[in-house]
Each structure stands twice: as structure tokens, then as C-alpha cells.
Design an enzyme around this catalytic site. Structure first.
Site, PDB file in Angstrom:
ATOM      1  N   SER A 238      26.381  -7.741 -17.534  1.00  0.00           N
ATOM      2  CA  SER A 238      25.533  -7.897 -16.358  1.00  0.00           C
ATOM      3  C   SER A 238      25.779  -9.185 -15.590  1.00  0.00           C
ATOM      4  O   SER A 238      25.427  -9.282 -14.412  1.00  0.00           O
ATOM      5  CB  SER A 238      24.050  -7.830 -16.773  1.00  0.00           C
ATOM      6  OG  SER A 238      23.763  -8.796 -17.774  1.00  0.00           O
TER       7      SER A 238
ATOM      8  N   ASP B 289      15.956 -13.809 -13.194  1.00  0.00           N
ATOM      9  CA  ASP B 289      15.086 -13.073 -14.105  1.00  0.00           C
ATOM     10  C   ASP B 289      15.199 -13.692 -15.495  1.00  0.00           C
ATOM     11  O   ASP B 289      15.690 -14.820 -15.645  1.00  0.00           O
ATOM     12  CB  ASP B 289      15.375 -11.562 -14.088  1.00  0.00           C
ATOM     13  CG  ASP B 289      16.748 -11.207 -14.637  1.00  0.00           C
ATOM     14  OD1 ASP B 289      17.432 -12.082 -15.209  1.00  0.00           O
ATOM     15  OD2 ASP B 289      17.163 -10.037 -14.490  1.00  0.00           O
TER      16      ASP B 289
ATOM     17  N   HIS C 267      19.342 -13.960 -16.311  1.00  0.00           N
ATOM     18  CA  HIS C 267      20.458 -14.021 -15.362  1.00  0.00           C
ATOM     19  C   HIS C 267      20.259 -15.157 -14.357  1.00  0.00           C
ATOM     20  O   HIS C 267      19.133 -15.411 -13.931  1.00  0.00           O
ATOM     21  CB  HIS C 267      20.603 -12.693 -14.614  1.00  0.00           C
ATOM     22  CG  HIS C 267      20.847 -11.535 -15.522  1.00  0.00           C
ATOM     23  ND1 HIS C 267      19.846 -10.647 -15.881  1.00  0.00           N
ATOM     24  CD2 HIS C 267      21.970 -11.139 -16.167  1.00  0.00           C
ATOM     25  CE1 HIS C 267      20.361  -9.731 -16.694  1.00  0.00           C
ATOM     26  NE2 HIS C 267      21.633 -10.011 -16.892  1.00  0.00           N
TER      27      HIS C 267
END
Length: 519
Positions: A49, A337, A340
Site C-alpha cells: 500500500s 491514516d 500511511h
């Protein structure tokens, strides 16, 4: 025994050079033609991610592994793209620094311009196939997607052009975090089945397999980030009473210690392999612990989420927890978040990857990798290889050396408009202490010979074409018919690659060794 093979041999080697700007017409993936500068370097992205540009939007998965909801993407794109950020992610900035457009997700149905690269990364993916199995695109599947993309690329722009594009490209990878975090948060028995060292070896081993797979497909230049201080990220501190998770930290440190050693080994094993590794761990630790120094206001609490440190992964309200809080200004935060970085933090990390010094990025930074040029060069000879040698020899005199070496000399002629600019000569003679053996005069002796060819040419290139001629010299000791058989053989090795523009290539060396053994 047949001592002749095809009169044409093909030898490919890599030459890294810094070339001046020129324009090469190249077909695009559509039906129109585009012009790519000869310093054009594509970017192929793999991993998790941290690098995912939205591939998970197009697979059958849950919102746990997607970021295609508001407020993701609000800062730069003004809509959610699937990137786990308020805006751009690290590969976006690397592309910008390299004068490329943003590289979209490979699975995006509207993206087919692979001449600029492709992003195969998938949020939640690991090096291990079993990490979040069935919900993400694991690293091995990402490699399979790259192979499919390469097949399409060859059909569109031709095999030769695709080969050049793939060899010049930089392959950027971030993977491993989920392999350590997923078993911990799921209370898996994996960590009871393996020692920490064994588990790290398994993760690194899977990554190594994929690196070798990319190299086999023609990739030569690789960029990696090591693992961040995951144990101190908001989502893990939340479930550990505000403390860093030392078990994860220990695994991360083992991983980060092992990765450089493996890359050094690959550099010695794989032809043309060059790499960059960025110390993501130190960079993120520094800005988390000293946010004000880098223009942030908050280094340990996320901008979007809920709970302590906003460590609950609820940003966007589509996951198991629907309630979330959102800060007023994401650029004030290191984390967007619970796990990240914000766009602004990603920019700082990307700058270190791109142009950082040896304290944070080594042995090359990504800019240096991009600027290195790779040329595939073909050599062909005008006489059969191997050269004709006798199968039997009538001995005279009675004492002979067991092993003979032949001398090759290469003259490198550089021409521009049929005018020589420069001649570089290099010679390499293989020497080996001969053994002596007494034979009977007139005895017939069978000859066996090995003809290893090791050729590495370097040159200063200022013109558009060049050629190389290798002259076979005499044997070290003259001995009758064998000397006459080989000493007059002349090889012409023609380098058929043409170049536009100018440049400079280092590393001047050529050596061809022929060994004859009397048995």
C-alpha cells in the site's frame, strides 16, 4: 568431432553510460507514434500500500484493502484514486523527478501506455503468497502481471524496442511490512512455527525470487526502501497500550539487516544488476520524533482515523468501524491514516530516495540509477567459431608444454562520418604455469581444446558507429604445424549497435582466451 559451429555468434553485454539528450522515434501503445528522448527511463512499481496507485480498486476485495473513498485523495487529486494517502505517494514524486507522468495502476482499464511504466503494487500485499491470501495481489502475481504487460509491450512497439525499454527502466519496490504485521495482528501461529531469523529468511527469500524473475525478463536497475519502524506506527501503539510493539520492531531490524546483504550478493551473481536501497526506517523515525524540525506539527498521531493516536483504521468510514475523525490540514501530519504517510511526508521520503546521499540511500540513489544508460551490443565474427584446429598432432620435439595460451588484441576504432576519432587498444593474455611431459618423437597425440570467450568492451564514444577487430596472435611457444595453423587466423568482431548523439562509456577491457590441451 565437429570443430565448427555457426559463423555468427551473438554476445550481449551491458554498458552503463551517461548520454546526451537525443530524440528516438518510438511507437506508443496506441496506433499513433510518440517520440521518446533517449534518456527516457520507464518506472515499474511493485509492492504494497505504500506504493499502490489503486490496483485494489479493480480486484474482488474489501474496503479493508482499498482507499477509494473520501477523504483519500482530497489534497492533490480532489477525489479518491485508490492511493493510501491524502494525495500523491512516493512513486508519484519519483516519476515527477524523472520527468515522467504519474504512473497509474496497471489494472486501471483506461491505462495502456506502458512506455512510461506500470504500477503493479497492491495494498496489503506481502512477499509471501499467504499474506492476506485472496484479498490482495501478492508479489509473485505482480511479477506475472509484469510478464503479461511485457508481452503486450513487445506486440505494440516491437521486441527490440521493448527489450531496450525494459533494460533501461528502474524497478521500484516496497514490500515486507504486511508479512510481519499481518500474523501479529491476527494472532497467527506463524511466529510460533518459525524462529524470527527463519521467518525473515523466508520473506527475503520470496523477495529474492521475484527480483531474479524481473532480472530474467531484462530488468537491471532496482530501487528498494527498507522497512519503516512499524512497531511504533499509530495502529500498533493503539493495541499495545501506547507503547511500540517490540516484537515487530525486532523483526523489522532483522529484515533491514538482511536485505542489503542479499542485494550485494545479487549484484555479484546477476549480470548488470544495480540497486539502490533507501533507509526508510531512519527517515521515518527522524520525522516522527522531530516533526517540527521538518515542518510538521504532529508526528505520532494520524490525520484521519479514530481512537487514540487515530490508530483505528476507520478513515473513510467504509471499514468495520464507521466513525472517523479528520484533521484540518493533512500537511501538518506525518501520518494520514493509521499506517500511511501524508503526501507531504511522502515527498520528503521520495527526495531522499531520488537524490539522497550515502547516509540514507546507497550504493546509488534513484537519480543515479535513472541516469545510467544500458546498451545491448551485438558482436559477430567473419570466420567460423571455434577457429579450425587440428584434431591430431605428430609431436616433434619430444618435450612439450601441456597447456598453451593464445593472445588476442583488440583495436577499437571509433568513426564518425567515416573519419576515425580515436583508437583504443587493449590486450589480455591468459597465463598458466605449464606442465612438462616426455613424449616419443613421431607419436600421434589427440588434441582437446576449450574456447571460453569472455568479452567486455569499454570505449569513449563520440561518433555514431564503431567497430572492433581482434587479431589472433601467435602461441607463446612455437611448435611446428600447430603454430602455423592458428597464427594467421584473423577475426573481425563488428559491434553493430548504432548510436545517435554523443556520450562517454568507461571501462576499457577486452580479453579472449583460447586454451589448447594435449592429452
Amino acid at each position: 568431432m565437429n570443430m565448427m559451429i555457426s559463423s555468427r555468434i551473438r554476445i550481449c553485454f551491458l554498458v552503463f553510460m551517461c548520454a546526451s539528450l537525443g530524440i528516438i522515434p518510438t511507437p506508443s501503445l496506441g496506433h499513433s507514434h510518440i517520440c521518446l528522448p533517449n534518456d527516457h527511463v520507464a518506472q515499474f512499481i511493485f509492492g504494497d500500500s505504500l506504493f499502490d496507485a489503486g490496483n485494489n480498486n479493480y480486484i474482488n476485495t474489501t474496503y479493508q484493502y482499498r482507499a477509494n473513498v473520501y477523504p483519500y485523495g482530497e489534497t492533490f487529486f480532489n477525489y479518491p484514486t485508490g492511493r493510501f494517502s491524502d494525495g500523491r505517494i512516493i512513486p508519484d514524486f519519483i516519476a515527477e523527478f524523472a520527468k515522467l507522468p504519474l504512473i497509474p495502476a496497471y489494472l486501471h482499464p483506461g491505462y495502456k501506455r506502458y512506455a512510461d511504466g506500470a504500477n503493479f503494487a497492491s495494498g496489503g500485499a506481502g512477499a509471501l503468497v499467504g499474506t492476506h491470501l485472496g484479498s490482495v495481489i501478492d508479489l509473485h502475481t505482480q511479477l506475472s502481471n509484469f510478464k503479461r504487460m511485457k508481452t503486450l509491450l513487445k506486440k505494440e512497439i516491437g521486441e527490440a524496442e521493448a527489450k531496450t525499454l525494459v533494460s533501461r527502466a528502474v524497478y521500484i519496490t516496497s514490500v515486507g511490512s504486511n508479512d510481519y504485521v499481518a500474523p501479529y495482528t491476527a494472532n497467527s501461529s506463524l511466529f510460533q512455527s518459525y524462529s524470527p531469523e527463519e521467518y525473515v529468511d523466508m520473506v527475503i527469500g520470496n523477495l529474492t525470487t521475484v527480483i531474479k524473475g524481473i532480472h530474467k525478463e531484462g530488468g537491471r536497475k532496482f530501487a528498494f526502501v527498507n522497512l519503516a519502524p512499524l512497531g511504533c506506527f499509530p495502529f500498533l501503539k493503539l493495541i499495545n497500550a501506547g507503547e511500540c510493539v517490540e516484537k515487530i520492531t525486532a523483526l523489522v531490524k532483522l529484515h533491514n539487516k538482511a536485505l542489503p546483504h542479499v542485494l550485494q550478493e545479487l549484484e555479484s551473481q546477476l549480470k548488470g544488476f544495480k540497486y539502490s536501497i533507501t533507509d526508510f526506517y531512519s527517515i521515518v523515525s527522524e520525522i516522527m520524533n522531530n516533526p517540527i524540525k521538518y515542518g510538521f506539527k504532529e508526528g505520532k498521531t494520524a490525520c484521519c482515523g479514530s481512537g487514540r493516536y487515530r490508530g483505528v483504521n476507520s478513515c473513510g468510514g467504509k471499514r468495520s468501524v464507521k466513525v472517523y475523525e479528520l484533521c484540518e490540514k493533512a500537511s501538518d501530519y506525518v501520518f494520514f491514516d493509521s499506517s500511511h504517510p501524508t503526501e507531504r511526508a511522502s515527498l520528503l521520503i521520495a527526495k531522499s530516495m531520488w537524490s539522497g546521499n550515502q547516509s540514507v540511500t546507497w550504493p546509488y540513489n534513484v537519480k543515479a540509477l535513472v541516469e545510467q544508460r544500458v546498451f545491448e551490443v551485438e558482436l559477430k565474427n567473419t570466420i567460423p567459431w571455434p577457429p579450425p584446429l587440428p584434431q591430431e598432432l605428430i609431436l616433434d620435439p619430444v618435450t612439450l608444454e601441456e597447456l598453451y595460451s593464445l593472445l588476442f588484441i583488440c583495436e577499437l576504432r571509433i568513426n564518425h562520418n567515416n573519419q576515425p576519432l580515436q583508437v583504443v587498444a587493449s590486450a589480455n593474455t591468459a597465463t598458466k604455469q605449464p606442465q612438462q611431459q616426455t613424449r616419443q618423437s613421431g607419436e600421434k597425440i589427440k588434441l582437446q581444446y576449450s574456447l571460453p570467450l569472455s568479452l567486455s568492451v569499454g570505449f569513449s564514444l563520440q561518433g555514431s558507429m564503431f567497430s572492433c577487430r581482434a587479431l589472433m596472435g601467435e602461441t607463446m611457444e612455437s611448435f611446428g604445424s600447430l603454430e602455423r595453423m592458428v597464427s594467421n587466423s584473423v577475426w573481425t568482431l563488428e559491434l553493430v549497435q548504432s548510436f545517435n548523439g554523443g556520450g562517454r562509456v568507461e571501462l576499457v577491457e577486452l580479453g579472449v582466451q583460447v586454451s589448447l590441451k594435449l592429452v
